[in-house]
Design a protein around this motif. Structure first.
Motif, PDB file in Angstrom:
ATOM      1  N   LYS A 572      -0.701  -3.419   6.238  1.00  0.00           N
ATOM      2  CA  LYS A 572      -1.830  -2.289   5.742  1.00  0.00           C
ATOM      3  C   LYS A 572      -3.119  -3.106   5.274  1.00  0.00           C
ATOM      4  O   LYS A 572      -2.193  -3.208   3.736  1.00  0.00           O
ATOM      5  CB  LYS A 572      -0.577  -0.815   5.604  1.00  0.00           C
ATOM      6  N   LEU A 573      -3.949  -3.084   5.711  1.00  0.00           N
ATOM      7  CA  LEU A 573      -5.178  -4.002   4.616  1.00  0.00           C
ATOM      8  C   LEU A 573      -5.723  -2.974   4.258  1.00  0.00           C
ATOM      9  O   LEU A 573      -6.163  -2.193   4.926  1.00  0.00           O
ATOM     10  CB  LEU A 573      -5.361  -4.879   5.338  1.00  0.00           C
ATOM     11  N   LEU A 574      -6.163  -2.868   2.884  1.00  0.00           N
ATOM     12  CA  LEU A 574      -6.967  -1.856   2.444  1.00  0.00           C
ATOM     13  C   LEU A 574      -8.145  -2.831   1.692  1.00  0.00           C
ATOM     14  O   LEU A 574      -6.993  -3.334   0.113  1.00  0.00           O
ATOM     15  CB  LEU A 574      -6.028  -1.317   1.370  1.00  0.00           C
ATOM     16  N   ILE A 742      -0.986  -4.984   1.616  1.00  0.00           N
ATOM     17  CA  ILE A 742      -1.911  -6.036   1.298  1.00  0.00           C
ATOM     18  C   ILE A 742      -2.805  -4.578   0.645  1.00  0.00           C
ATOM     19  O   ILE A 742      -4.184  -4.179   1.774  1.00  0.00           O
ATOM     20  CB  ILE A 742      -2.626  -6.581   1.985  1.00  0.00           C
ATOM     21  N   VAL A 743      -3.007  -4.746  -0.616  1.00  0.00           N
ATOM     22  CA  VAL A 743      -4.325  -4.027  -0.929  1.00  0.00           C
ATOM     23  C   VAL A 743      -5.189  -5.287  -2.003  1.00  0.00           C
ATOM     24  O   VAL A 743      -5.022  -5.648  -2.884  1.00  0.00           O
ATOM     25  CB  VAL A 743      -4.088  -3.132  -2.222  1.00  0.00           C
ATOM     26  N   MET A 744      -6.468  -5.175  -1.556  1.00  0.00           N
ATOM     27  CA  MET A 744      -7.936  -6.026  -2.456  1.00  0.00           C
ATOM     28  C   MET A 744      -8.690  -5.499  -3.484  1.00  0.00           C
ATOM     29  O   MET A 744      -9.048  -4.155  -2.407  1.00  0.00           O
ATOM     30  CB  MET A 744      -8.288  -6.798  -1.601  1.00  0.00           C
ATOM     31  N   LEU A 745      -8.718  -5.587  -4.353  1.00  0.00           N
ATOM     32  CA  LEU A 745      -9.419  -4.434  -5.737  1.00  0.00           C
ATOM     33  C   LEU A 745     -10.817  -5.248  -5.777  1.00  0.00           C
ATOM     34  O   LEU A 745     -10.630  -6.532  -6.906  1.00  0.00           O
ATOM     35  CB  LEU A 745      -8.306  -4.097  -6.545  1.00  0.00           C
ATOM     36  N   VAL A 771     -12.303  -0.169   4.087  1.00  0.00           N
ATOM     37  CA  VAL A 771     -11.546   0.546   3.059  1.00  0.00           C
ATOM     38  C   VAL A 771     -11.593   2.393   3.228  1.00  0.00           C
ATOM     39  O   VAL A 771     -11.777   2.498   4.305  1.00  0.00           O
ATOM     40  CB  VAL A 771     -13.528   1.124   2.730  1.00  0.00           C
ATOM     41  N   SER A 772     -10.799   2.872   2.394  1.00  0.00           N
ATOM     42  CA  SER A 772      -9.962   3.707   2.928  1.00  0.00           C
ATOM     43  C   SER A 772     -10.310   5.192   1.772  1.00  0.00           C
ATOM     44  O   SER A 772     -10.586   5.193   0.653  1.00  0.00           O
ATOM     45  CB  SER A 772      -8.375   4.243   2.857  1.00  0.00           C
ATOM     46  N   ARG A 773     -10.312   6.101   2.069  1.00  0.00           N
ATOM     47  CA  ARG A 773     -11.216   8.000   2.198  1.00  0.00           C
ATOM     48  C   ARG A 773      -9.663   8.469   1.327  1.00  0.00           C
ATOM     49  O   ARG A 773     -10.126   9.405   0.215  1.00  0.00           O
ATOM     50  CB  ARG A 773     -12.367   8.563   2.678  1.00  0.00           C
TER      51      ARG A 773
END
Length: 788
Positions: A572-574, A742-745, A771-773
């Motif tokens: 799960k890429l965010l 994997i979360v990219m900020l 990009v998630s809402r």
């Protein structure tokens, strides 16, 4: 009759071998400095005598058994009437070299000069005068020694040497045939290749047959090490040659070693050699190659010949530091030099980048062809995204007041007389640095050579006295560290070209002078020329143009990208663009980052890693983190290997949910595997752009001049940062059974210059897809879909 080409340096060796390991042993690689001195002497000779010839080519064929040994070389100086041949050798301490030459009539330098003289005698019937001209690299003081050439004595030596060469060549021919036979029998080490692995093998095979250099981007899990090493080795062995496999760190050798073991398990009797850093193999407190200090350096060449150690090593299937150190202790010889001796017999040589690309490398030994001069080894470059910066560092030494502060703390361990002298030298060094920055402003400078050289002489004199005394040499000895620090800088002043600049800089109350290499691509090209085929691979080589240029690959180099063999649904890429990690926003963002880590990791407790652009930013977020059900591990600036391993063991045990805080580009973000539940998620906290400072802006200006204004900022800042970010993201999914988030900020991950570096398959058409809402809901649904 088979022709064997040898240069005079390879041919003209004492029989039997004599001598110790030291700068002017006459064996191995020649000292790197001295070219300008040679040319200066040659120009002076030409002014004095118009008939003087510089770099006179001399060649002769010697017959022995079924072989014709064609020996050739270029004498530094030659005069036909009356016949005179001259060899020029430079040294910092020319007096010591003069004494050495006078008392060592069997020194390789002497036999080289005699060989030139004998070749001239065979061609003309005239015995020439032979001069060994010794020049100081410090003050250009010189001595000329007359070397005798007794034809009868030379021909007695010649008979011994040709007999040696006859036996050596028979061994080489046997090895050559064995390699060709192994290539025919080699099979891929896995019965069921992973998805894409078969295509990778074919790509390498096709590229090598077409003579193309190759850039390969292949993700974790494809099996790229075996997929690249196998066809590279098979092609090289088919020509009777070897493969040289280089990595950015010693710790990454294991992956290549395991790939070789898999090939060996298929019945292929390839011999592997892993070259480990000299400092880790040294049997003394300090890796100081001086026969006065080290018994393992003293009479090294005689011991190797007497005990037939090269042949002993050739009987072992694999050689590593443990086996070599054991042999070194048994026969009182240097284990590192033994590893160099073993290069020719090895079919696969695994080592660090510096053995091929550093100014004082082993590339001459590593790339030396076996029998066929037009055939060369293959070169495989692992984790190639690291090579541009690593190679630039090789040519970018620094002298700083901080370095001297650290050294001075250790001077207290020295006897008083040496501590006082060392303090006096570092005080002079500090004043020299400060003389360039009277206004305290960072700026471009021109480092004056003479003051640097004068200090080097005094540091060398102190080091010589220190080593000649009865003082015990310490581990990390401060006198030797001072010596190495200064000589490295002195050797680098000669580097010239638009890609180099020199600066005075002031940072955090410390001052420095530095030589900076913006672009080492021209130096890398020289190394590639020593090999038949070159393949560079990594999980992060995009954009290809950037790496192609900074790696020094030609425009016609082939570029290939492979997608992950794992299902996209496994990850799960965010991207969370609402959080800024820009330097000016970090204090404000630290709490939001901590909260994001807390909330997402709480959806499914397990092991997570959060990787930051810097230690300072990491500490800010750490102070805001409230996650009592998780254990927190924090990377430190300086970590011993035992502590790193302890952290990895804790993650592997998975006794309680754990979060590891670290930095991008650090020990936990590259070259480390976290399979299975060792890691189920990663937080990539912004792109880790290099510091925006005076030096980096000079580098950006160079890229603007060299590669164009449109590329300069990306080359200097964006692409190096994104390589670290994508490598960090690659820690999570390491096998087909792994699942993770994997979360990219940072909003910059959505900008074109940033997302163009991302691997194919991360998104369909735009990173906006990531990009998630409803972030927590999406993460929850992901884990529910995987049975969590």
């Amino acid at each position: 009759m088979r022709k064997i080409a040898l240069n005079v340096k390879q041919f003209a060796l004492p029989c039997p071998r004599v001598g110790s390991i030291e700068t002017h042993s006459g064996y191995g690689n020649a000292p790197t400095s001295g070219q300008e001195i040679h040319q200066s002497v040659q120009r002076q000779r030409l002014r004095e005598n118009p008939k003087y010839e510089a770099e006179k080519k001399l060649s002769y064929s010697f017959l022995s058994g079924p072989y014709e040994f064609v020996v050739s070389g270029r004498a530094d100086g030659f005069v036909a009437e009356p016949a005179m041949i001259e060899e020029i050798k430079s040294a910092f301490d020319v007096e010591e070299l003069q004494r050495k030459m006078r008392f060592e009539p069997d020194h390789p330098y002497v036999w080289q000069l005699r060989t030139y003289g004998y070749i001239h005698y065979k061609e003309t019937g005239v015995v020439p005068k032979l001069n060994l001209h010794l020049v100081s690299s410090r003050n250009f003081k010189s001595h000329t020694l007359s070397i005798d050439l007794d034809i009868e004595s030379y021909e007695f030596w010649l008979g011994l040497r040709l007999k040696e060469l006859l036996e050596e060549t028979k061994v080489k021919e046997k090895l050559f045939k064995k390699r060709v036979a192994m290539a025919e029998e080699m099979t891929f080490p896995f019965s069921s290749p992973r998805r894409g692995q078969k295509e990778l093998v074919q790509t390498i095979t096709d590229s090598f047959s077409g003579g193309e250099a190759l850039l390969v981007q292949a993700p974790t899990g494809l099996g790229k090490t075996a997929g690249i090493l196998y066809p590279s080795l098979k092609e090289s062995l088919s020509r009777g040659q070897k493969v040289v496999y280089v990595t950015p760190k010693n710790s990454q050798h294991q992956v290549a070693e395991e790939a070789v073991e898999k090939i060996q398990e298929q019945g292929c009797k390839v011999r592997s050699l892993t070259i480990t850093a000299k400092s880790k193999m040294c049997l003394k407190n300090e890796p100081l190659c001086n026969p006065k200090y080290c018994e393992f350096a003293k009479d090294y060449y005689a011991k190797v010949a007497t005990h037939d150690l090269v042949n002993k090593m050739s009987r072992l299937r694999s050689l590593n530091s443990e086996k070599l150190k054991k042999m070194g202790e048994e026969f009182e010889v240097c284990p590192f030099e033994l590893s160099v001796e073993a290069i020719e017999q090895a079919d696969v040589v695994i080592g660090d980048y510096n053995y091929v690309f550093a100014p004082r490398s082993l590339v001459g030994r590593l790339a030396l062809p076996l029998l066929e001069p037009d055939q060369k080894a293959n070169l495989v470059i692992d984790e190639a995204h690291n090579l541009p910066s690593r190679s630039q560092d090789y040519f970018s030494p620094t002298l700083s007041t901080l370095q001297f502060n650290i050294l001075e703390k250790d001077f207290v361990k020295l006897p008083a007389q040496y501590a006082l002298q060392a303090h006096s030298l570092t005080a002079r060094a500090r004043r020299l640095i400060q003389s360039y920055g009277t206004d305290g402003v960072s700026k471009i400078i021109k480092v004056e050579f003479e003051p640097i050289l004068d200090l080097e002489k005094d540091i060398r004199d102190l080091t010589t006295d220190y080593l000649d005394s009865d003082v015990e040499i310490l581990s990390q000895d401060p006198i030797l560290r001072l010596m190495n620090l200064w000589t490295d800088f002195t050797a680098s002043i000669q580097f010239a070209g638009e890609e180099f600049f020199q600066t005075y800089q002031r940072q955090n109350h410390h001052e420095m002078i530095k030589i900076t290499c913006c672009d080492a691509s021209e130096h890398l090209k020289l190394a590639y020329d020593e090999f038949k085929n070159v393949v560079a691979f990594s999980a992060t080589l995009k954009p290809f143009r950037y790496y192609q240029e900074l790696l020094g690959f030609d425009e016609d180099a082939k570029q290939v990208e492979f997608q992950s063999p794992f299902e996209k649904e496994n990850r799960k890429l965010l991207i969370i663009p609402q959080i800024s990690t820009k330097f000016s926003d970090r204090h404000q963002s630290a709490g939001k980052i901590a909260e994001t880590i807390q909330r997402i990791s709480s959806v499914k407790p397990g092991n997570y890693i959060a990787l930051f652009p810097s230690f300072e930013f990491m500490r800010m977020a750490q102070d805001k983190l409230v996650l009592p059900q998780f254990k927190l591990l924090v990377q430190e600036r300086e970590m011993k290997q035992s502590q790193i391993q302890e952290y990895l063991e804790e993650l592997k045990a998975a006794k309680e949910p754990t979060i590891l805080f670290g930095v991008q580009g650090g020990v936990f973000s590259e070259g480390v595997d976290f399979p299975g539940d060792m890691l189920i998620g990663a937080f990539i906290v912004g792109p880790a752009l290099p510091s925006f400072d005076f030096e980096r802006e000079q580098i950006r200006s160079y890229y603007e001049r060299r590669y164009g204004k449109d590329h300069a900022f990306n080359y200097a800042y964006v692409y190096p940062a994104m390589a670290k970010a994508i490598q960090s993201a690659g820690r999570v999914i390491r096998s087909e059974s792994d699942r993770g988030v994997i979360v990219m900020l940072d909003s910059r991950f959505l900008q074109n210059s940033y997302f163009e570096t991302m691997p194919e398959g991360w998104f369909e058409t735009s990173p906006q897809e990531l990009v998630s809402r409803q972030i927590l809901q999406d993460v929850k649904l992901f884990w529910e879909a995987h049975g969590a």
